[in-house]
Design an enzyme around this catalytic site. Sequence first.
Site, short mmCIF file in Angstrom:
data_model
loop_
_atom_site.label_atom_id
_atom_site.label_comp_id
_atom_site.label_asym_id
_atom_site.label_seq_id
_atom_site.Cartn_x
_atom_site.Cartn_y
_atom_site.Cartn_z
CG ASN A 14 -14.63 1.92 29.77
OD1 ASN A 14 -13.64 2.38 29.17
ND2 ASN A 14 -15.00 2.24 30.94
CD GLU A 48 -12.48 0.59 33.42
OE1 GLU A 48 -12.21 -0.19 34.40
OE2 GLU A 48 -13.22 1.35 33.80
CG ASP A 80 -6.53 -3.65 36.44
OD1 ASP A 80 -6.69 -4.62 35.20
OD2 ASP A 80 -6.95 -3.69 37.39
CD GLU A 132 -18.13 -3.12 33.24
OE1 GLU A 132 -18.58 -3.67 34.04
OE2 GLU A 132 -16.79 -2.53 33.75
CG HIS A 185 -9.92 -4.52 33.97
ND1 HIS A 185 -8.84 -3.41 35.02
CD2 HIS A 185 -10.76 -3.59 33.88
CE1 HIS A 185 -9.64 -2.56 34.98
NE2 HIS A 185 -11.07 -2.39 35.24
O1 9MR Z 1 -12.44 -0.17 41.46
C1 9MR Z 1 -13.44 -0.26 41.62
C2 9MR Z 1 -13.28 -1.13 42.06
O2 9MR Z 1 -13.11 -0.04 43.91
C3 9MR Z 1 -15.20 -1.29 43.09
O3 9MR Z 1 -15.38 -2.47 44.76
C4 9MR Z 1 -15.41 -1.84 41.37
C5 9MR Z 1 -17.44 -2.32 41.50
O4 9MR Z 1 -17.89 -2.88 40.69
O5 9MR Z 1 -15.36 -1.10 40.84
C6 9MR Z 1 -14.15 -1.28 39.97
O6 9MR Z 1 -14.03 -0.50 39.12
C7 9MR Z 1 -14.35 -0.91 37.83
C8 9MR Z 1 -14.63 0.16 37.22
O7 9MR Z 1 -15.81 0.93 36.97
C9 9MR Z 1 -15.42 -0.51 35.46
N1 9MR Z 1 -14.60 -1.37 34.99
C10 9MR Z 1 -13.69 -2.64 35.82
C11 9MR Z 1 -13.52 -1.93 36.93
C12 9MR Z 1 -13.38 -2.95 38.32
O8 9MR Z 1 -14.10 -3.28 38.67
#
Ligand code: 9MR
Length: 359
Positions: free
Chosen positions: A195, A261, A263, A154, A231
């Site tokens: 990513n 990732e 969803d 990111e 997402h």
């Molecule tokens: O799934 C992850 C969640 O449990 C955390 O609280 C969150 C914090 O930002 O991160 C989530 O995973 C992220 C991933 O590492 C990077 N892309 C976005 C995902 C969703 O926020």
Amino acid sequence: MLFTAFAAALLPLASAQLHLQAKKAGLKYFGAATDSPGQRERAGLEAAYPRYDAILRDTNEFGQTTPTNGQKWLFTEPEQGVFNFTEGDIVASIAEENGQLLRCHALVWHSQLAPWVEETTWTPEALRGVIVEHVTRVMEHYKGQCYAWDVVNEALEEDGTYRESIFYQVLGDEYIKLAFKTAAEVEPDVKLYYNDYNLESPGPKADGVLRIVRMLQDEGIKVDGVGMQAHFRAHDAPTLDEQLAVMKSYAALGVEVAVTELDVRIQLPVNETSLAWQAEAYKNTAIACMRVRECVGITLWDFYDPFSWVPYVFEGEGAPLLWFEDFSKHPAYFSVIEAFANMTSPPKCSGKRRSHKLY
Ligand code: 9MR
């Protein structure tokens, strides 16, 4: 009644087949990310979910996993020079016990960063040292266990410019080069990915990714893949054509791509229409990945709705995964299976995916 309960209990295993079908359709894996039980408890959930664990560990369903949190900087280097791999190791050992591929996530990211990194005023030289030390120590710990690493996560804003993270503020785009260069030195054989989210249709952010990949390649720095987080929202997910176009644009640079990732969130409560939109969105991603030879696999960001990050972040939205709270499957599960199944006959030749005329 008893029979129904018995049949329902058997169903998840009897019909388990996402990874199986994905493999037949030419993908390397279909997987699901997962959090370690300790993290679950901290989120107010129970630690033990035997039914969940059985599905996660069923290799017909999932051939790959990723720790959703445990390998992030916040957990792996909470204080400078103090490393802790407890949380990441829990998920890594699930993968190892089950013979599942592990996608490792994520080395350099502005979020879930240990506070000390953001609170210190760095000279460029000192921050370079911090990045090299972090990438080296974390990758060395997981050496030989990861199929791929999300090296930088990111780094881009929606308009394709660089995000003003602490890393960018101090080092500019040099931090990206440094992270990849270091990663390649530590483990030359692992796939190194950039990513990000909202990379699933062409546009300024996708252009930003192309720019990053070219920048690394121009400097002779190893970069192997683009991770499209995916997402989505059910009602406006990228179309099949958009996903195909963007995947091909990354692949044209000679890197592989992966959906990392996935969803597809829904405005709650779900209804037939929103579930149908969701099923269509999932299906399109499955088809796009199958059609683009360089797309190696798809990872769900967990598979069980109650464990999704979505309701914590988007009020009123949820049900983004393939298993409802009661462990029944979303219509989208079957649309993915159907998409894979339609691709698998006749079998593809000589390791190359055939051209798919069915869609
Ligand atoms: O799934 C992850 C969640 O449990 C955390 O609280 C969150 C914090 O930002 O991160 C989530 O995973 C992220 C991933 O590492 C990077 N892309 C976005 C995902 C969703 O926020």
